[in-house]
Design an enzyme around this catalytic site. Structure first.
Site, PDB file in Angstrom:
ATOM      1  N   ASP A 137       0.816  -1.214   0.000  1.00 41.65           N
ATOM      2  CA  ASP A 137       0.000   0.000   0.000  1.00 41.65           C
ATOM      3  C   ASP A 137       0.846   1.257   0.000  1.00 41.65           C
ATOM      4  O   ASP A 137       2.058   1.203   0.206  1.00 41.65           O
ATOM      5  CB  ASP A 137      -0.961  -0.011   1.207  1.00 41.65           C
ATOM      6  CG  ASP A 137      -0.277  -0.458   2.503  1.00 41.65           C
ATOM      7  OD1 ASP A 137       0.960  -0.444   2.567  1.00 41.65           O
ATOM      8  OD2 ASP A 137      -1.000  -0.824   3.442  1.00 41.65           O
ATOM      9  N   ASN A 141      -7.189  -3.126  14.636  1.00 46.43           N
ATOM     10  CA  ASN A 141      -8.601  -3.423  14.319  1.00 46.43           C
ATOM     11  C   ASN A 141      -8.738  -4.612  13.361  1.00 46.43           C
ATOM     12  O   ASN A 141      -9.804  -4.861  12.814  1.00 46.43           O
ATOM     13  CB  ASN A 141      -9.287  -2.183  13.727  1.00 46.43           C
ATOM     14  CG  ASN A 141      -8.686  -1.760  12.389  1.00 46.43           C
ATOM     15  OD1 ASN A 141      -7.725  -2.369  11.913  1.00 46.43           O
ATOM     16  ND2 ASN A 141      -9.242  -0.733  11.780  1.00 46.43           N
ATOM     17  N   HIS A 144      -7.113  -5.011  10.487  1.00 48.21           N
ATOM     18  CA  HIS A 144      -6.928  -4.750   9.051  1.00 48.21           C
ATOM     19  C   HIS A 144      -5.655  -5.426   8.541  1.00 48.21           C
ATOM     20  O   HIS A 144      -4.734  -5.708   9.311  1.00 48.21           O
ATOM     21  CB  HIS A 144      -6.955  -3.251   8.740  1.00 48.21           C
ATOM     22  CG  HIS A 144      -5.742  -2.471   9.143  1.00 48.21           C
ATOM     23  ND1 HIS A 144      -5.790  -1.143   9.457  1.00 48.21           N
ATOM     24  CD2 HIS A 144      -4.427  -2.815   9.266  1.00 48.21           C
ATOM     25  CE1 HIS A 144      -4.575  -0.716   9.746  1.00 48.21           C
ATOM     26  NE2 HIS A 144      -3.732  -1.710   9.648  1.00 48.21           N
ATOM     27  N   GLU A 179      -9.641  -2.086   5.612  1.00 50.77           N
ATOM     28  CA  GLU A 179     -10.255  -1.858   6.918  1.00 50.77           C
ATOM     29  C   GLU A 179     -11.468  -2.771   7.091  1.00 50.77           C
ATOM     30  O   GLU A 179     -11.973  -3.344   6.121  1.00 50.77           O
ATOM     31  CB  GLU A 179     -10.687  -0.388   7.012  1.00 50.77           C
ATOM     32  CG  GLU A 179      -9.558   0.617   6.819  1.00 50.77           C
ATOM     33  CD  GLU A 179      -8.611   0.736   8.015  1.00 50.77           C
ATOM     34  OE1 GLU A 179      -8.662  -0.128   8.923  1.00 50.77           O
ATOM     35  OE2 GLU A 179      -7.818   1.692   8.037  1.00 50.77           O
TER      36      GLU A 179
HETATM   37  P1  PGA Z   1       2.544  -1.776  12.456  1.00 53.08           P
HETATM   38  O1  PGA Z   1       1.329  -1.773  11.443  1.00 53.08           O
HETATM   39  O2  PGA Z   1       3.517  -2.779  11.941  1.00 53.08           O
HETATM   40  O3  PGA Z   1       3.108  -0.393  12.383  1.00 53.08           O
HETATM   41  O4  PGA Z   1       2.001  -2.139  13.787  1.00 53.08           O
HETATM   42  C1  PGA Z   1       0.777  -3.004  11.060  1.00 53.08           C
HETATM   43  C2  PGA Z   1      -0.467  -2.735  10.226  1.00 53.08           C
HETATM   44  O5  PGA Z   1      -1.186  -1.773  10.528  1.00 53.08           O
HETATM   45  O6  PGA Z   1      -0.719  -3.493   9.300  1.00 53.08           O
END
Ligand code: PGA
Length: 243
Positions: A67, A135, A137, A142
């Site tokens: 992304d 959450n 995702h 999301e």
């Molecule tokens: P993070 O993000 O590695 O910064 O915890 C993971 C994600 O949101 O997919």
């Protein structure tokens, strides 16, 4: 899903890097799917070490990334293109032309999504690395994202903007939209490796392993993938028992 529980972040990074290294050794001209965020940085450090030692080479490897923030050029320090150069590509022997990520400043967002889907059709990852959001995702998909989604533009949820704001000077600077691979693109990878570290991921890990498969928990679809491994440290695994 195969679950590996390790002691801490360093162990998680080491075990994950060993899995990646083996795939690169088995298929030196293969495709690896990469992720941004805090979670994979340790794994990338270990891959850099392995490349520096001559254990592995990325010369023939292609990469795809999950992304990118909408509105940030690849030169912006908080863009995911910048993150990948800074945390991995600038330190290994990869041909930067073989690395792929959505263009955050593409003038036509729909055309950019179509372009990226074509890239993903041609470059099916031998392994895709994933983090998991608090959450549930995966990438920027999301809760509520259809499981059959392909690359699209998303409006980020408050929870994700808050999670990511630590990397910006203020929460107002966090972009509100992003390009993301869809869940169908992610599921197309031959192998998936999810990393989770820290107590703030414990609930998401618990839900991933214990709850039913639902679009309200995007990561839950990974339970149906034929070759998916979760590596989590003890803090992230703290809510699960008897696994
Ligand atoms: P993070 O993000 O590695 O910064 O915890 C993971 C994600 O949101 O997919």
């Amino acid at each position: 899903m195969k679950t590996i529980i390790v002691k801490n972040y360093d162990e998680m990074s080491k075990v994950g890097a060993d899995i990646f290294a083996q795939i690169i050794l088995d298929k030196p001209n293969g495709v690896i799917g990469l992720a941004t965020g805090s979670t994979p940085i340790g794994l990338y450090k270990k891959l850099i070490e392995k490349c520096t030692n001559g254990e592995i080479s990325f010369k023939g490897i292609h990469t795809v990334n999950l992304d990118e923030y909408m509105g940030l050029p690849s030169s912006h320090e908080q863009s995911y293109a910048f993150f990948m150069r800074d945390n991995l590509f600038n330190h290994i022997d990869i041909d930067i032309n073989n690395t792929n990520i959505e263009n955050g400043v593409a003038p036509d967002a729909q055309a950019e999504c179509e372009r990226y889907n074509k890239v993903l059709d041609e470059l099916r990852p031998d392994i895709q690395l994933l983090g998991i959001g608090s959450n549930g995702h995966i990438a920027f998909n999301e809760p509520g994202t259809p499981f059959d989604s392909v690359t699209h533009v998303v409006e980020l949820t408050e929870s994700t903007i808050k999670d990511n704001s630590r990397l910006f000077d203020s929460i107002d600077e966090v972009p509100t939209h992003a390009f993301t691979m869809g869940i169908k693109n992610i599921m197309n990878a031959k192998k998936i490796l999810i990393l989770a570290s820290g107590a703030n991921k414990a609930k998401a890990v618990y839900r991933l392993l214990k709850e039913k498969i639902t679009e309200d928990l995007p990561a839950s679809i990974l339970n149906t993938h034929a070759d998916c491994t979760l590596i989590c440290d003890e803090a992230a695994a703290s809510l699960i028992n008897n696994i």
